[in-house]
Design an enzyme around this catalytic site. Structure first.
Site, short mmCIF file in Angstrom:
data_model
loop_
_atom_site.label_atom_id
_atom_site.label_comp_id
_atom_site.label_asym_id
_atom_site.label_seq_id
_atom_site.Cartn_x
_atom_site.Cartn_y
_atom_site.Cartn_z
N ASP A 272 3.63 -2.41 -6.82
CA ASP A 272 2.28 -2.78 -6.34
C ASP A 272 1.51 -3.39 -7.26
O ASP A 272 1.07 -4.52 -6.68
CB ASP A 272 1.76 -1.38 -5.65
CG ASP A 272 1.45 -0.17 -7.14
OD1 ASP A 272 2.15 -0.41 -8.00
OD2 ASP A 272 1.04 0.83 -6.77
N ASP B 203 0.17 -4.46 -14.25
CA ASP B 203 -1.09 -4.27 -14.94
C ASP B 203 -0.54 -4.40 -16.41
O ASP B 203 -0.62 -5.72 -16.92
CB ASP B 203 -1.40 -2.77 -14.61
CG ASP B 203 -2.81 -2.51 -15.45
OD1 ASP B 203 -3.34 -3.43 -15.85
OD2 ASP B 203 -3.15 -1.25 -15.67
N PHE C 163 -10.07 -1.30 -11.33
CA PHE C 163 -9.30 -0.10 -10.70
C PHE C 163 -9.45 -0.30 -9.25
O PHE C 163 -10.66 0.03 -8.68
CB PHE C 163 -9.62 1.05 -11.29
CG PHE C 163 -8.58 2.17 -11.17
CD1 PHE C 163 -7.60 2.10 -11.94
CD2 PHE C 163 -8.52 2.82 -9.81
CE1 PHE C 163 -6.42 2.86 -11.58
CE2 PHE C 163 -7.29 3.77 -9.76
CZ PHE C 163 -6.46 3.72 -10.59
N VAL C 164 -8.19 -0.58 -8.63
CA VAL C 164 -8.22 -0.76 -7.15
C VAL C 164 -7.47 0.19 -6.42
O VAL C 164 -6.54 0.95 -6.98
CB VAL C 164 -7.80 -2.18 -6.68
CG1 VAL C 164 -8.79 -3.04 -7.26
CG2 VAL C 164 -6.60 -2.50 -7.22
P1 IMP Z 1 1.41 -0.95 -15.65
O1 IMP Z 1 0.40 -0.78 -16.57
O2 IMP Z 1 2.03 -2.36 -15.44
O3 IMP Z 1 2.77 -0.36 -15.99
O4 IMP Z 1 1.45 -0.41 -14.15
C1 IMP Z 1 1.41 0.85 -13.86
C2 IMP Z 1 1.11 1.43 -12.40
O5 IMP Z 1 -0.08 1.61 -12.76
C3 IMP Z 1 1.46 0.29 -11.49
O6 IMP Z 1 2.40 0.09 -10.95
C4 IMP Z 1 0.38 1.08 -10.40
O7 IMP Z 1 1.08 1.79 -9.59
C5 IMP Z 1 -0.76 1.64 -11.43
N1 IMP Z 1 -1.91 0.81 -11.42
C6 IMP Z 1 -2.33 -0.17 -12.33
N2 IMP Z 1 -3.38 -0.49 -12.03
C7 IMP Z 1 -3.95 0.26 -10.72
C8 IMP Z 1 -5.08 0.16 -9.96
O8 IMP Z 1 -6.01 -0.68 -10.40
N3 IMP Z 1 -4.99 1.32 -9.23
C9 IMP Z 1 -3.98 1.93 -8.87
N4 IMP Z 1 -3.07 2.17 -9.74
C10 IMP Z 1 -2.94 1.15 -10.58
MG MG Z 2 3.35 1.65 -9.34
#
Ligand code: IMP
Ligand code: MG
Length: 206
Positions: free
Chosen positions: A112, A115, A164-165
């Site tokens: 999805d 981040d 944060f979405v």
């Molecule tokens: P990462 O920091 O790239 O490992 O992202 C980890 C996970 O955090 C993503 O796959 C999302 O499911 C969740 N995530 C990151 N940013 C957001 C946000 O803004 N809203 C909801 N979930 C988020």
């Molecule tokens: Mg995720």
């Protein structure tokens, strides 16, 4: 193009005050998904794909994307959870492993939100160990400014600022996933001070 049922999903009354604004509308998402699916279709022409989706945040994006893809494909899921509080990623553990054999296969990894990149980096590492023919990555959203791991996505729905979405799959505390658009959550909901003496619970990263 994914069909949009205009009146099927109004924002529940209780959530209206919790959402600051709509960032990406369902119409914008539908148009973008169509473009992405054409790119993927072109790049994987003549191949059978294995799509590996990261649970749970990919549910809506995945459903719309795969129904646009006129390609033979198989579908599998992985799930990762992080030990940590609130909106920060912590130590990642797999809570659902891949079941399909991807050796020698063309894999499309779908998540999805890209981040910090920790999730994609961890899942990519795991799939690479299984010797696929090639792996491409597809994310609905990316927050370019937040990257910690050196990882990029081949197909990106939208690049968004550091907000944060929620909605269209992404959640906060498992809520808001069913919203048909991507919205910005009021920061006061997730920036509550945490109690440092409590051990961190196992929270879903999906
Ligand atoms: P990462 O920091 O790239 O490992 O992202 C980890 C996970 O955090 C993503 O796959 C999302 O499911 C969740 N995530 C990151 N940013 C957001 C946000 O803004 N809203 C909801 N979930 C988020
Ligand atoms: Mg995720």
């Amino acid at each position: 193009m994914p069909r949009r049922l205009k009146s099927c999903n109004p924002v529940p009354v209780r959530w209206r005050k919790e959402l600051q604004r709509v960032l990406i509308t369902d119409a914008q998402i539908a148009r973008r998904v169509e473009v992405l699916s054409k790119q993927i279709q072109r790049d994987f022409k003549g191949r059978e794909l294995v799509i590996v989706a990261v649970l749970n945040g990919t549910i809506m994006f995945l459903a719309d994307l795969i129904r646009c893809l006129s390609l033979p494909l198989r579908l599998d899921f992985v799930a990762v959870s992080s030990y940590g509080l609130g909106t920060e990623s912590g130590q990642l553990v797999f809570t659902k492993e891949l079941r399909l054999d991807v050796r020698g296969r063309d894999v499309l990894l779908v998540d999805d939100i890209l981040d910090t990149g920790r999730t994609l980096h961890r899942v990519l590492g795991k799939i690479r160990e299984l010797s696929p023919r090639r792996i491409k990555t597809c994310v609905l959203l990316e927050k370019a400014d937040r990257r910690v791991e050196k990882v990029t996505a081949d197909y990106i729905g939208f690049s968004i600022p550091d907000l944060f979405v929620v909605g269209y799959g992404p959640d906060f505390a498992e809520r808001y996933r069913n919203l048909p658009f991507i919205g910005v959550l009021h920061p006061h909901l997730y920036s509550l001070p945490t109690t440092p003496t409590l051990p961190p619970p196992l929270t879903s990263a999906g």
